[in-house]
Write an enzyme that holds these catalytic residues in place. Sequence first.
Site, mmCIF file in Angstrom:
data_model
loop_
_atom_site.group_PDB
_atom_site.id
_atom_site.type_symbol
_atom_site.label_atom_id
_atom_site.label_comp_id
_atom_site.label_asym_id
_atom_site.label_seq_id
_atom_site.Cartn_x
_atom_site.Cartn_y
_atom_site.Cartn_z
ATOM 1 C CE LYS A 205 0.334 -1.793 1.185
ATOM 2 N NZ LYS A 205 -0.962 -1.189 0.832
ATOM 3 C CE LYS B 148 -1.146 -5.003 3.071
ATOM 4 N NZ LYS B 148 -1.803 -3.939 2.375
HETATM 5 C C1 PBG Z 1 -3.997 -0.614 -0.645
HETATM 6 C C2 PBG Z 1 -3.984 -1.922 0.033
HETATM 7 C C3 PBG Z 1 -3.537 -3.137 -0.490
HETATM 8 C C4 PBG Z 1 -3.761 -4.089 0.485
HETATM 9 C C5 PBG Z 1 -4.344 -3.445 1.567
HETATM 10 N N1 PBG Z 1 -4.470 -2.112 1.269
HETATM 11 C C6 PBG Z 1 -3.020 -3.448 -1.836
HETATM 12 C C7 PBG Z 1 -1.710 -2.957 -2.276
HETATM 13 O O1 PBG Z 1 -0.969 -2.273 -1.585
HETATM 14 O O2 PBG Z 1 -1.428 -3.260 -3.454
HETATM 15 C C8 PBG Z 1 -3.417 -5.530 0.368
HETATM 16 C C9 PBG Z 1 -4.098 -6.440 1.316
HETATM 17 C C10 PBG Z 1 -4.032 -7.863 0.953
HETATM 18 O O3 PBG Z 1 -3.243 -8.305 0.088
HETATM 19 O O4 PBG Z 1 -4.793 -8.621 1.557
HETATM 20 N N2 PBG Z 1 -5.264 -0.037 -0.646
#
Ligand code: PBG
Length: 342
Positions: A213, A266
């Site tokens: 991520k 991601k």
């Molecule tokens: C954290 C989380 C995020 C997303 C999914 N889980 C936000 C982040 O890391 O700031 C982002 C998903 C998206 O942008 O659609 N709980």
Amino acid sequence: MSDGLFRSPFIHGLRTVIVSFPVHRSRRLRRTEALRSLVRETALRASSLIYPLFVCPGRGVQDEIASMPGNFRWSIDRLTEECKAVHDLGIPGVILFGIPESKDACGSGAYDPEGIIQRAVRALKQSVPDLMVICDVCLDEYTDHGHCGVLKNGEVDNDATIELLARTALTQAESGADMVAPSDMMDGRVARIRAALDERGYANLPILAYSAKYASAFYGPFREAADSSPRFGDRKSYQMDPANQREAMREIALDIEEGADIVMVKPALPCLDVLSLARQRFDVPLAAYQVSGEFSMIAAAAQRGWIDRQQIMTETLTAIKRAGADFILTYFAKEAARLLRC
Ligand code: PBG
């Protein structure tokens, strides 16, 4: 044009015969849709899409997210109706994000047995039992400072945070979640969550790990939706540097070692190389998250008439699958499923 111009030099006397034009004409198999569909390498299916949904307090709430048109914050009563529609479209599951009544320094709403997600899961498992409910495991929607963990001396404290993540996953499991998906990027969280689940009788509950991520600006609209922007600093001390590919392989390997059943990359479209390499290196199921900013970019440009929404949706989802994703979390899930049905 001399006769020999298009002849391969390998054509005589060699076993590997590479013959080029005019013997080969790639366009032959592109002439009709029947031919194209016969030789198509990548197929999109509703059964490989997961729909992300936001749950908020209240009753009768369906509150559109300004930067993600067509996506809403749902109160639990409306969420169950929406999920019936999602299930009817052949989408196998949803992933839930919670907007709690109130936030605090240690994100207690995330692991409250009566928290927004825990109540939503119970309601969903009652009303749409066959729809798979995946719970995002993270503290950022629940902390008043907006970081994905608890703070110590102004930094996110890894080891204290993974205890709270394990508690979160456990309350989600107890509520009936079908899968838990840690998205926090703390070290050791998969192992800690696996241990907590196993200890309490949830050895069969799969973990979908957000393994690679990245610290991405593509999460902007999500943070508006969940009001989860960090109040100071950024997430670069825990989410990955978008410049790194090898590190992603290492993160994925570590999560598999710790017990992840499915690993995820991601965002999706900016990371097709990462997906492709992960597909080659690892044999576990691989997911991709087409995140909020990816959705919003397409939605906004289409609204202006600059691009064709449906075609770009299909092209991006197909590209993500072609790169190696087995399934995709996407805000387009309903729209794509509807399109795939006809
Ligand atoms: C954290 C989380 C995020 C997303 C999914 N889980 C936000 C982040 O890391 O700031 C982002 C998903 C998206 O942008 O659609 N709980």
